[in-house]
Design a protein around this motif. Structure first.
Motif, PDB file in Angstrom:
ATOM      1  N   CYS A  33       0.870  -1.168   0.000  1.00 29.45           N
ATOM      2  CA  CYS A  33       0.000   0.000   0.000  1.00 29.45           C
ATOM      3  C   CYS A  33       0.914   1.227   0.000  1.00 29.45           C
ATOM      4  CB  CYS A  33      -0.869  -0.020   1.249  1.00 29.45           C
ATOM      5  SG  CYS A  33      -1.913   1.437   1.461  1.00 29.45           S
ATOM      6  N   GLY A  35       1.201   5.482   0.140  1.00 33.19           N
ATOM      7  CA  GLY A  35       0.428   6.624   0.622  1.00 33.19           C
ATOM      8  C   GLY A  35       1.153   7.947   0.490  1.00 33.19           C
ATOM      9  N   PHE A  47      -2.571  12.096   7.090  1.00 32.69           N
ATOM     10  CA  PHE A  47      -2.831  11.277   5.910  1.00 32.69           C
ATOM     11  C   PHE A  47      -3.508  12.109   4.826  1.00 32.69           C
ATOM     12  CE2 PHE A  47      -3.982   7.799   3.318  1.00 32.69           C
ATOM     13  CZ  PHE A  47      -5.332   7.916   3.003  1.00 32.69           C
ATOM     14  N   ALA A  50      -4.074   7.184  -0.268  1.00 36.92           N
ATOM     15  CA  ALA A  50      -3.385   5.898  -0.367  1.00 36.92           C
ATOM     16  C   ALA A  50      -3.951   5.122  -1.536  1.00 36.92           C
ATOM     17  CB  ALA A  50      -3.523   5.107   0.930  1.00 36.92           C
ATOM     18  N   TYR A  59      -7.906   5.730  -1.467  1.00 42.83           N
ATOM     19  CA  TYR A  59      -8.450   6.265  -0.223  1.00 42.83           C
ATOM     20  C   TYR A  59      -7.988   7.718  -0.107  1.00 42.83           C
ATOM     21  CZ  TYR A  59      -8.677   1.259   0.789  1.00 42.83           C
ATOM     22  OH  TYR A  59      -8.928  -0.084   0.729  1.00 42.83           O
ATOM     23  N   SER A  61      -8.331  11.516   2.391  1.00 48.88           N
ATOM     24  CA  SER A  61      -8.846  12.241   3.536  1.00 48.88           C
ATOM     25  C   SER A  61      -9.989  13.126   3.061  1.00 48.88           C
ATOM     26  CB  SER A  61      -7.747  13.103   4.162  1.00 48.88           C
ATOM     27  OG  SER A  61      -7.362  14.146   3.279  1.00 48.88           O
ATOM     28  N   GLY A  99       3.699   1.131   2.875  1.00 51.23           N
ATOM     29  CA  GLY A  99       3.316   0.269   3.970  1.00 51.23           C
ATOM     30  C   GLY A  99       4.110  -1.025   3.972  1.00 51.23           C
ATOM     31  N   CYS A 105      -4.207  -1.876   2.011  1.00 54.87           N
ATOM     32  CA  CYS A 105      -4.594  -0.514   2.380  1.00 54.87           C
ATOM     33  C   CYS A 105      -5.826  -0.516   3.284  1.00 54.87           C
ATOM     34  CB  CYS A 105      -4.899   0.310   1.135  1.00 54.87           C
ATOM     35  SG  CYS A 105      -3.459   0.894   0.220  1.00 54.87           S
ATOM     36  N   TYR A 108      -4.897  -0.350   6.852  1.00 57.75           N
ATOM     37  CA  TYR A 108      -4.537   0.992   7.308  1.00 57.75           C
ATOM     38  C   TYR A 108      -5.767   1.887   7.387  1.00 57.75           C
ATOM     39  CZ  TYR A 108       0.182  -0.601   6.216  1.00 57.75           C
ATOM     40  OH  TYR A 108       1.348  -1.311   6.170  1.00 57.75           O
ATOM     41  N   GLU A 109      -6.702   1.685   6.472  1.00 62.67           N
ATOM     42  CA  GLU A 109      -7.927   2.478   6.476  1.00 62.67           C
ATOM     43  C   GLU A 109      -8.693   2.255   7.768  1.00 62.67           C
ATOM     44  OE1 GLU A 109      -9.048   4.715   4.516  1.00 62.67           O
ATOM     45  OE2 GLU A 109     -11.245   4.771   4.732  1.00 62.67           O
ATOM     46  N   HIS A 113      -5.103   5.230   8.847  1.00 66.54           N
ATOM     47  CA  HIS A 113      -3.870   5.540   8.137  1.00 66.54           C
ATOM     48  C   HIS A 113      -2.894   6.289   9.038  1.00 66.54           C
ATOM     49  CE1 HIS A 113      -5.069   4.169   4.124  1.00 66.54           C
ATOM     50  NE2 HIS A 113      -6.267   4.631   4.412  1.00 66.54           N
ATOM     51  N   TYR A 118       3.322   3.028   8.507  1.00 63.50           N
ATOM     52  CA  TYR A 118       4.000   2.956   7.221  1.00 63.50           C
ATOM     53  C   TYR A 118       5.503   2.798   7.453  1.00 63.50           C
ATOM     54  CZ  TYR A 118      -0.206   4.095   4.602  1.00 63.50           C
ATOM     55  OH  TYR A 118      -1.459   4.052   4.026  1.00 63.50           O
TER      56      TYR A 118
END
Length: 131
Positions: A33, A35, A47, A50, A59, A61, A99, A105, A108-109, A113, A118
């Motif tokens: 992953c 980011g 974040f 990603a 993904y 923000s 990552g 991912c 992490y989501e 994140h 990472y």
């Protein structure tokens, strides 16, 4: 030696666009992953976006959704961040991150994140948006 090198930052007026690149060397990140994070002066690293290996899921923000687009070219071992409709509050140092291999991912989501999850980081590139 694993390296992530960002480029493409600069000074732009509000409403403008920039495209950041992150070139990886030393190993392939096709199974990671990838980011983008950013850090403004006096603030915590946050974040931004990603992308899964294969690039089939992305993904973002809430603050950049609809304005930024993350993409990757695994053949070139490079990740991109297209930033449109830039605002002064987007001013920050932007960092590329990778990552842990084979960790999706979505993992992490689920934890928001966090930067500490990472493994690899670039040195950062400055983006300044003037009003």
């Amino acid at each position: 030696q694993v390296q992530l090198v960002e480029s493409g930052g600069g000074l732009v007026q509000a409403g403008g666009s920039l495209r950041l690149s992150c070139a990886a060397s030393g190993r392939t990140f096709s199974g990671n992953c990838m980011g983008w994070f950013r850090q403004a002066p006096g603030k915590k690293r946050e974040f931004v976006a990603a992308i899964t290996w294969g690039g089939d899921r992305t993904y973002y923000s809430d603050s950049v959704k609809g304005r930024f687009t993350i993409s990757r070219d695994d053949a070139k071992n490079t990740v991109y961040l297209q930033m449109n409709s830039l605002k002064p509050e987007d001013t920050a140092v932007y960092y590329c991150a990778a990552g842990v291999a084979k960790v999706s991912c979505s993992y992490y989501e689920s934890s928001g994140h966090l930067a500490g999850q990472y493994n690899y980081w670039g040195q950062g590139t400055q983006v300044t948006v003037s009003s």
